[in-house]
Design a protein around this motif. Structure first.
Motif, short mmCIF file in Angstrom:
data_model
loop_
_atom_site.label_atom_id
_atom_site.label_comp_id
_atom_site.label_asym_id
_atom_site.label_seq_id
_atom_site.Cartn_x
_atom_site.Cartn_y
_atom_site.Cartn_z
N HIS A 322 8.38 8.65 -8.54
CA HIS A 322 7.44 9.65 -7.89
C HIS A 322 7.47 9.10 -6.45
CE1 HIS A 322 6.55 10.98 -11.89
NE2 HIS A 322 6.29 12.22 -11.60
N HIS A 323 7.20 9.95 -5.29
CA HIS A 323 6.93 9.41 -4.00
C HIS A 323 5.62 10.45 -3.58
CE1 HIS A 323 11.14 8.08 -3.99
NE2 HIS A 323 10.46 7.03 -2.97
N PHE A 324 4.63 9.93 -2.76
CA PHE A 324 3.57 10.69 -2.30
C PHE A 324 3.32 10.17 -0.96
CE2 PHE A 324 2.95 10.94 -6.78
CZ PHE A 324 2.54 12.47 -6.72
N PRO A 325 2.91 11.06 0.06
CA PRO A 325 2.45 10.48 1.51
C PRO A 325 1.12 10.10 1.36
CG PRO A 325 2.27 12.97 1.26
CD PRO A 325 2.92 12.55 -0.13
N LEU A 326 0.82 9.17 1.86
CA LEU A 326 -0.64 8.35 2.01
C LEU A 326 -1.75 9.44 1.78
CD1 LEU A 326 -2.17 5.90 2.15
CD2 LEU A 326 -2.22 6.14 4.71
N ALA A 327 -1.68 10.67 2.49
CA ALA A 327 -2.54 11.38 2.46
C ALA A 327 -2.96 12.12 1.13
CB ALA A 327 -2.30 12.90 3.24
N LYS A 345 7.31 3.96 -11.86
CA LYS A 345 6.97 3.47 -10.61
C LYS A 345 6.59 4.48 -9.44
CE LYS A 345 5.89 -0.21 -9.73
NZ LYS A 345 4.75 -0.95 -9.76
N ILE A 346 5.51 4.52 -9.09
CA ILE A 346 5.09 5.49 -8.05
C ILE A 346 4.93 4.75 -6.69
CG2 ILE A 346 3.25 7.00 -7.10
CD1 ILE A 346 2.82 7.72 -10.14
N ILE A 347 5.78 5.55 -5.72
CA ILE A 347 5.51 5.03 -4.22
C ILE A 347 4.81 5.80 -3.39
CG2 ILE A 347 6.89 4.36 -2.20
CD1 ILE A 347 7.17 2.20 -4.21
N ILE A 348 3.75 5.02 -2.71
CA ILE A 348 3.15 5.82 -1.51
C ILE A 348 3.63 5.57 -0.15
CG2 ILE A 348 0.94 6.39 -0.56
CD1 ILE A 348 -0.56 5.56 -3.25
N GLU A 349 4.01 6.40 0.44
CA GLU A 349 4.41 6.26 1.88
C GLU A 349 3.39 6.42 2.68
OE1 GLU A 349 7.58 5.48 2.23
OE2 GLU A 349 8.60 6.20 0.16
N CYS A 350 3.04 5.18 3.32
CA CYS A 350 1.94 4.94 4.28
C CYS A 350 2.29 5.45 5.60
CB CYS A 350 1.52 3.58 4.38
SG CYS A 350 0.85 2.91 2.90
N ASP A 351 3.46 5.71 5.94
CA ASP A 351 3.89 6.35 7.18
C ASP A 351 4.02 7.78 7.25
OD1 ASP A 351 6.28 6.02 5.90
OD2 ASP A 351 7.49 4.92 7.25
N GLN A 352 3.81 8.35 6.02
CA GLN A 352 3.79 9.66 6.06
C GLN A 352 2.62 10.25 6.12
OE1 GLN A 352 6.56 11.10 2.86
NE2 GLN A 352 8.34 9.68 3.67
#
Length: 352
Positions: A322-327, A345-352
């Motif tokens: 899974h991918h999520f934006p920081l918000a 594994k879940i990834i949070i995209e801090c630049d999104q």
């Protein structure tokens, strides 16, 4: 206009907030990093759900979460010589004192003055802009993207675990727990020349994924007593495992490992069970099975990056489910906690 530094801040159990914090001022040996992907770790979940982790580290003040991160250098301190603006880096989150006896011996992960991201009271890197000592930022080669960079931290755990267990060519390895670290231990063991890897879990979906990704044998141990499960493992593989790596955080698996492991072998504890577990120590002593702990890692980032860049872990990014934006950080945490989501594994995209 001041730069907004959006950050995921845990104030108390189940109280996770998005806040604009000040951009940190760097020192002469630091770099400022524009954060990209940051993975959610089990310890992050523990702080969110319980307010503490491992029964030792307790949240007492608001703390930015996150320690599995990678990003791009946007500013360097005056004494930084190993990095430049524009370099992409994997962030080694633990910063030891480098002066005490344990640091001088090379086991800096055990430094009593360790400052580790997202371990109270140290802030983590689930933020837009993050300051970190340049010495603990590892430049990524062109062939390794930032998502791979965010996976370097859990991969380093797996490398350290296999090193502690003495996994070598010809070893039979039992991995208890088919979560991200368990799967990484399976792959690292194979890279080290393991003859075979047995993976146990109580979730058929995770076991199927482990089998698809290279496990030689998978066994569901739900409801099976430890000595019986040990015999199932030995029967499936044809012999006792030389090394057991416990990644489930279950006291059951530690007991299972002691029963299953070949006399003279090793049981390595990566997961965290109860503070005072009930395990058959006398049996371990009789079999001369060494029980070894794992606490983070030391000197493993270069090896992890080398394994990725050399193509020895082609399926690594398949762990990212899974991918999520920081918000949407709170939704990311809820997804990580949900069994129905099937998250690995879940990834949070801090630049999104």
């Amino acid at each position: 206009m001041a730069v907004k530094n959006l950050s995921a801040v845990l104030h108390a159990k189940l109280d996770l907030r998005l806040e604009n914090r000040d951009v940190p001022a760097i020192g002469e040996e630091d770099v400022l990093i524009r954060m990209g992907p940051v993975g959610i770790c089990g310890s992050d979940i523990k702080y969110w759900t319980h307010g503490y982790c491992s029964g030792v580290f307790v949240l007492r003040a608001p703390m930015v979460l996150g320690h599995e991160g990678a990003g791009t250098v946007v500013q360097t301190g005056s004494k930084v010589g190993n990095l430049k603006v524009g370099d992409r880096v994997a962030i080694e989150p633990g910063v030891p004192c480098l002066r005490c006896r344990i640091c001088r011996e090379g086991r800096y992960n055990l430094c009593p003055r360790m400052q580790f991201c997202a371990t109270p009271p140290v802030h983590g890197n689930l933020t837009r802009l993050f300051k970190h000592p340049a010495a603990f930022c590892h430049r990524l080669p062109e062939s390794v993207d930032l998502e791979h960079g965010a996976l370097v931290e859990p991969l380093a755990v797996a490398i350290h675990a296999c090193n502690r267990g003495g996994v070598k060519a010809g070893s039979l390895v039992l991995v208890c727990g088919a979560g991200p670290v368990g799967l990484l231990c399976m792959w690292v063991a194979k890279c080290a020349g393991a003859l075979g890897v047995v993976v146990t879990d109580i979730d058929d979906q995770r076991l199927a994924f482990a089998k698809e990704k290279g496990a030689d044998y998978v066994i569901n141990v739900r409801g099976v007593e430890e000595p019986i499960a040990a015999q199932q493992i030995i029967s499936a593989a044809g012999c006792s495992p030389d090394v057991t790596i416990e990644c489930s955080g279950s006291d059951y698996s530690m007991t299972l490992g002691i029963h299953a492991t070949h006399p003279g072998g090793s049981v390595v504890q990566v997961g965290r069970g109860t503070q005072i577990p009930s395990i058959p120590l006398t049996l371990a002593a009789t079999k001369e099975v060494d029980i070894k702990g794992v606490f983070r890692y030391a000197n493993c980032y270069p090896t992890a990056i080398s394994l990725i860049s050399s193509g020895q872990l082609p399926g690594l990014k398949s762990l990212i489910s899974h991918h999520f934006p920081l918000a949407e950080t709170e939704m990311a945490f809820k997804t990580a906690l949900s069994r129905d989501a099937g998250a690995i594994k879940i990834i949070i995209e801090c630049d999104q």
